[in-house]
Design a protein around this motif. Structure first.
Motif, PDB file in Angstrom:
ATOM      1  N   THR B  81      41.959   6.148 -19.767  1.00  0.00           N
ATOM      2  CA  THR B  81      42.369   5.919 -21.159  1.00  0.00           C
ATOM      3  C   THR B  81      42.586   4.419 -21.360  1.00  0.00           C
ATOM      4  N   THR B  83      45.235   2.794 -21.718  1.00  0.00           N
ATOM      5  CA  THR B  83      46.387   2.238 -20.997  1.00  0.00           C
ATOM      6  C   THR B  83      46.236   2.351 -19.480  1.00  0.00           C
ATOM      7  N   THR B  85      45.776   5.172 -17.782  1.00  0.00           N
ATOM      8  CA  THR B  85      46.015   6.514 -17.237  1.00  0.00           C
ATOM      9  C   THR B  85      44.677   7.264 -17.205  1.00  0.00           C
ATOM     10  N   ASP B 117      51.731  12.261  -9.540  1.00  0.00           N
ATOM     11  CA  ASP B 117      51.852  12.387 -10.987  1.00  0.00           C
ATOM     12  C   ASP B 117      52.920  13.423 -11.367  1.00  0.00           C
ATOM     13  N   ALA B 118      53.082  13.590 -12.687  1.00  0.00           N
ATOM     14  CA  ALA B 118      54.102  14.528 -13.179  1.00  0.00           C
ATOM     15  C   ALA B 118      53.715  15.962 -12.816  1.00  0.00           C
ATOM     16  N   GLU B 119      54.715  16.805 -12.750  1.00  0.00           N
ATOM     17  CA  GLU B 119      54.483  18.216 -12.412  1.00  0.00           C
ATOM     18  C   GLU B 119      53.512  18.836 -13.419  1.00  0.00           C
ATOM     19  N   PRO B 120      52.462  19.509 -12.948  1.00  0.00           N
ATOM     20  CA  PRO B 120      51.506  20.079 -13.906  1.00  0.00           C
ATOM     21  C   PRO B 120      52.132  21.194 -14.752  1.00  0.00           C
ATOM     22  N   VAL B 121      51.692  21.258 -15.978  1.00  0.00           N
ATOM     23  CA  VAL B 121      52.226  22.248 -16.926  1.00  0.00           C
ATOM     24  C   VAL B 121      51.058  23.057 -17.488  1.00  0.00           C
ATOM     25  N   TRP B 122      51.248  24.369 -17.586  1.00  0.00           N
ATOM     26  CA  TRP B 122      50.204  25.223 -18.149  1.00  0.00           C
ATOM     27  C   TRP B 122      50.030  24.916 -19.623  1.00  0.00           C
ATOM     28  N   ARG B 123      48.799  24.731 -20.010  1.00  0.00           N
ATOM     29  CA  ARG B 123      48.491  24.477 -21.417  1.00  0.00           C
ATOM     30  C   ARG B 123      47.567  25.593 -21.907  1.00  0.00           C
ATOM     31  N   GLU B 137      43.543  16.996 -20.240  1.00  0.00           N
ATOM     32  CA  GLU B 137      44.876  16.697 -19.721  1.00  0.00           C
ATOM     33  C   GLU B 137      44.925  15.245 -19.253  1.00  0.00           C
ATOM     34  N   LYS B 138      46.046  14.596 -19.572  1.00  0.00           N
ATOM     35  CA  LYS B 138      46.191  13.189 -19.191  1.00  0.00           C
ATOM     36  C   LYS B 138      47.198  13.059 -18.047  1.00  0.00           C
ATOM     37  N   SER B 139      46.963  12.056 -17.238  1.00  0.00           N
ATOM     38  CA  SER B 139      47.930  11.751 -16.183  1.00  0.00           C
ATOM     39  C   SER B 139      48.984  10.819 -16.759  1.00  0.00           C
ATOM     40  N   VAL B 140      50.056  10.604 -16.013  1.00  0.00           N
ATOM     41  CA  VAL B 140      51.056   9.629 -16.453  1.00  0.00           C
ATOM     42  C   VAL B 140      50.926   8.327 -15.670  1.00  0.00           C
ATOM     43  N   GLY B 141      50.322   8.384 -14.490  1.00  0.00           N
ATOM     44  CA  GLY B 141      50.166   7.191 -13.651  1.00  0.00           C
ATOM     45  C   GLY B 141      48.859   6.469 -13.949  1.00  0.00           C
TER      46      GLY B 141
END
Lengths: 210, 155
Positions: B81, B83, B85, B117-123, B137-141
């Motif tokens: 992205t 930024t 990520t 990275d952040a804990e994965p979340v079901w979408r 899905e985007k990463s935070v790092g």
């Protein structure tokens, strides 16, 4: 003969009635169980539930970190995230702090210095301590002294709205939620980032949210 | 004529043994193909259908189908992205005549294979009947990442 048979039957009925159970329902109750907050639990309705809170705040967090204005500045922007300007206008009962607190906490952990968060909801706590320091009641602490507390560059605003429908024949109710998150420039008033989360649920169960 | 009394019990016993062997054989658990699919090392940069009802390559029981392909992935990838990520995308194709509501989540790994990275979340997303849908899905790092996307039916 008939009288004798009837009498016997009556006695038998009386005996059976006497043996009829007046007992305690001695079955094991349902134990409390932990459930995954990311997945739908045993109690489900049409309102906003834990899996929705987790999913929408996670999605907004990741999206904000991909926004250049918020996450790629040489000087990290100061951001205020609380529920002061986050309104629940829906027919669902929800504490909006669930959304704003999770968003702020997860974003603060993930941003790792790319954003600075102003704890405006703790403003009175900070002011009390600053006053005690200025009055000489306590010493100056070990960090530093500033003329004022931090001002924010951006602040979260948002709204939860809903649209309900009910089928009178089946008593199935459906609810569409639209949750908007917006980051507002606190000098210019422009909206620098927006995110929206939509969902529609249908259920017959009469679940009560508190 | 004298052999009949001895022949009948032997035949009965043989049939019984054969039946028992057959039943034991059927109950011995999963086939080699199922075991292989359930335990294979999937590696990185892949899409996994953790719900075998959606996509599987083994026979489901005696009369079950050999292969199930309700949903497939027609393509997936990762890109940066603005930024720095990462963003993963997966295009899912629905081969059935029914809308499918599925959940997907992405676990990110470093290039060395460490979960990060952040804990994965079901979408949740809906894949329309005989249509496609894209999960992102985007990463935070901001480091270079590998990914594994899991897909299951909505719970």
């Amino acid at each position: 003969m008939t009288i004798r048979t009837l009498s016997a039957a009556a006695v038998a009925v009386a005996l059976l009635a006497g043996c009829a159970p007046s007992q305690v329902d001695n079955v094991r109750g349902q134990a409390t169980v932990y459930e995954d907050p990311q997945s739908a639990g045993r109690v489900q309705g049409v309102g906003i539930e834990s899996q929705d809170v987790v999913a929408m705040t996670d999605e907004m967090m990741r999206d904000m970190l991909a926004n250049q204005i918020l996450a790629a500045r040489a000087t990290p922007p100061r951001i205020i995230i609380d529920n002061e300007y986050f309104r629940n206008e829906s027919s669902s009962i929800i504490n909006t702090n669930l959304l704003t607190d999770r968003l702020r906490v997860e974003l603060n952990r993930a941003a790792n210095g790319r954003m600075v968060f102003v704890g405006r909801h703790y403003a009175d706590m900070v002011e009390k301590e600053r006053q005690l320091k200025r009055d000489g009641a306590v010493d100056g602490g070990t960090i530093r002294k500033t003329q004022a507390t931090a001002g924010g560059d951006y602040r979260l605003g948002g709204r939860i709205a809903s649209l309900d429908a009910i089928d009178r024949n089946t008593q199935t109710r459906s609810r569409y939620h639209q949750v908007t998150f917006e980051m507002v420039d606190l000098e210019l008033g422009t909206i620098v980032w927006s995110g929206a989360y939509e969902m529609r649920k249908a259920a017959q169960d009469n679940v009560l949210y508190r | 004529m004298t052999a009949k009394p001895f022949f009948m019990p032997n035949l009965f016993m043989a049939a019984l043994l054969l039946g028992a062997a057959l039943i034991t054989g059927c109950q011995s658990g999963m086939s080699k193909k199922e075991y292989q699919q359930r335990t294979e090392d999937h590696g990185y940069n892949t899409v996994l259908f953790t719900d075998y009802d959606l996509n599987r390559d083994f026979k489901d029981g005696l009369i079950g189908p050999n292969k199930v392909i309700r949903l497939t992935s027609t393509g997936h990838g990762i890109q940066r992205t603005d930024t720095g990520t990462s963003q993963v995308w997966v295009e899912l194709r629905n081969h059935t005549d029914y809308d499918y509501r599925v959940e997907a989540r992405t676990r990110f790994y470093t290039e060395g294979g460490m979960p990060t990275d952040a804990e994965p979340v079901w979408r949740r997303l809906t894949v329309p009947a005989n249509g496609n849908a894209v999960y992102r899905e985007k990463s935070v790092g901001t480091e270079r990442l590998q990914y594994v996307v899991e897909v299951r039916q909505t719970r």
